[in-house]
Scaffold this motif. Structure first.
Motif, mmCIF file in Angstrom:
data_model
loop_
_atom_site.group_PDB
_atom_site.id
_atom_site.type_symbol
_atom_site.label_atom_id
_atom_site.label_comp_id
_atom_site.label_asym_id
_atom_site.label_seq_id
_atom_site.Cartn_x
_atom_site.Cartn_y
_atom_site.Cartn_z
ATOM 1 N N SER A 275 44.448 31.831 45.867
ATOM 2 C CA SER A 275 43.329 33.057 45.176
ATOM 3 C C SER A 275 42.515 32.339 44.033
ATOM 4 O O SER A 275 41.508 32.898 43.870
ATOM 5 N N SER A 276 43.117 31.316 43.562
ATOM 6 C CA SER A 276 42.231 30.707 42.368
ATOM 7 C C SER A 276 40.842 29.839 42.910
ATOM 8 O O SER A 276 40.067 29.712 42.166
ATOM 9 N N LEU A 278 39.328 31.248 45.153
ATOM 10 C CA LEU A 278 38.473 32.424 45.541
ATOM 11 C C LEU A 278 37.435 32.841 44.403
ATOM 12 O O LEU A 278 36.261 33.490 44.420
ATOM 13 N N THR A 279 38.433 33.240 43.367
ATOM 14 C CA THR A 279 37.917 33.764 42.314
ATOM 15 C C THR A 279 38.574 33.616 41.110
ATOM 16 O O THR A 279 39.918 32.900 40.984
ATOM 17 N N SER A 280 37.934 33.515 39.751
ATOM 18 C CA SER A 280 38.439 33.299 38.497
ATOM 19 C C SER A 280 39.472 34.407 38.147
ATOM 20 O O SER A 280 40.336 33.987 37.495
ATOM 21 N N ALA A 281 39.332 35.462 38.863
ATOM 22 C CA ALA A 281 40.175 36.769 38.615
ATOM 23 C C ALA A 281 41.510 36.464 39.620
ATOM 24 O O ALA A 281 41.834 37.590 40.276
ATOM 25 N N TYR A 282 41.931 35.343 39.844
ATOM 26 C CA TYR A 282 43.063 34.953 40.834
ATOM 27 C C TYR A 282 44.291 35.965 40.569
ATOM 28 O O TYR A 282 44.872 36.187 41.367
ATOM 29 N N VAL A 285 43.999 39.187 42.562
ATOM 30 C CA VAL A 285 44.294 39.165 43.847
ATOM 31 C C VAL A 285 46.143 38.905 43.976
ATOM 32 O O VAL A 285 46.682 39.473 44.951
#
Length: 314
Positions: A275-276, A278-282, A285
């Motif tokens: 998830s990290s 994919l996005t900084s807000a992992y 997720v």
């Protein structure tokens, strides 16, 4: 085939897969799996107390860091060898878990949870207070030339992998033996109905205390080995986060199953890693996935397998 034989075969199969993985996975996953195996031992220690006795602790970072700092300080300030330092770390966790157990077990329920949390926080603050020796938040590095056992260089990825594997294998098989023993069955009886276990003549306090000591010692072993294999000792490992993480790993993998802590640690590690990317807000997720798993697999991954397919799974 007896359930004990089936479960032994299953866990030996897992260990065999880990040996094979050493030769086929990429260097990136190789390093990850080394960390996962050591952290899974930490989760196994937590599972002994939470999964088999039903005691919810929020202070296991205290035992993990006790093993880590016992090992690290012995090497840093006393100049002892790596193997002797590991023994010091394990002994530190053993003594501390006995003291914590004797104090915390005078409470029950939420009070037990709060007492373990407060004791862990006291341990964290002690690390910061004695910063002259512990280096506080900064921590300290164990130099590569000291990270050797019997001539084996623990900074070498292959040696480190098999060292982590050896610790995991020993702790996994010891936990399996504990679960199948009469002592393990008494722990489950206490978890299911403490008053009935007491009425049957079992010394509930003594069994709980021994469980706390076993749990803390396993967690401390993981801390000592982790610090040595990866060459760093720091106060981060004594924070509340490292008391919450083993709880999550056990819940995800399946509380009250021997294989569950490893599965939960593996799943959580790679969930955050994926998830990290994919996005900084992992963490959002990861949080959504954890909520879904809690809703649809409330007994954890291994727990659901046990409920649906393998009722003999210990």
């Amino acid at each position: 085939m007896r359930p004990e034989t089936k479960s032994l075969a299953l866990h030996l199969g897992l260990l065999a897969l880990l040996v094979i993985a050493q030769f086929v996975i990429s260097p990136f996953h190789h390093g990850n799996l080394s960390r996962i195996m050591v952290l899974a031992v930490f989760a196994m220690g937590y599972n002994v107390l939470f999964g088999y006795v039903g005691l919810l602790s929020l202070g296991h970072a205290l035992f993990f860091s006790a093993g880590m700092y016992g090992m690290g300080l012995a090497m840093q300030h006393l100049g002892v060898s790596a193997l002797a330092a590991i023994a010091v770390g394990i002994l530190s966790a053993f003594v501390l878990s006995a003291v914590v157990g004797a104090v915390a077990l005078r409470t029950t329920g939420v009070a037990f949870m709060i007492v373990t949390l407060m004791l862990a926080q006291a341990g964290y603050l002690a690390i910061l207070y004695f910063g002259t020796y512990t280096r506080g938040d900064e921590g300290f590095v164990i130099q590569p030339e000291f990270r050797t056992i019997a001539g084996l260089d623990l900074t070498d990825p292959t040696v480190r992998y098999f060292a982590a594997f050896l610790v995991l294998a020993v702790c996994l098989l010891l936990t399996l033996r504990l679960v199948h023993s009469s002592f393990g069955r008494v722990l489950v009886a206490i978890r299911e109905n403490e008053e009935r276990a007491r009425m049957l003549g079992y010394d509930v306090f003594r069994h709980k205390l021994i469980a706390v000591v076993i749990s803390g010692t396993l967690s401390g072993t993981a801390g000592a080995v982790y610090g040595l294999l990866f060459g760093y000792v720091g106060a981060t490992f004594a924070t509340v986060q490292y008391s919450i993480l083993p709880l999550l790993w056990v819940l995800l993998g399946g509380a009250g199953t021997v294989i569950g802590p490893f599965i939960g640690t593996l799943f959580m590690f790679y969930l955050i890693d994926f998830s990290s990317g994919l996005t900084s807000a992992y963490m959002v997720v990861a949080g959504v996935v954890l909520v879904l798993l809690t809703l649809f697999a409330p007994q954890g991954l291994a727990g659901e397998v046990k409920r649906r397919l393998l009722p003999w799974l210990p």
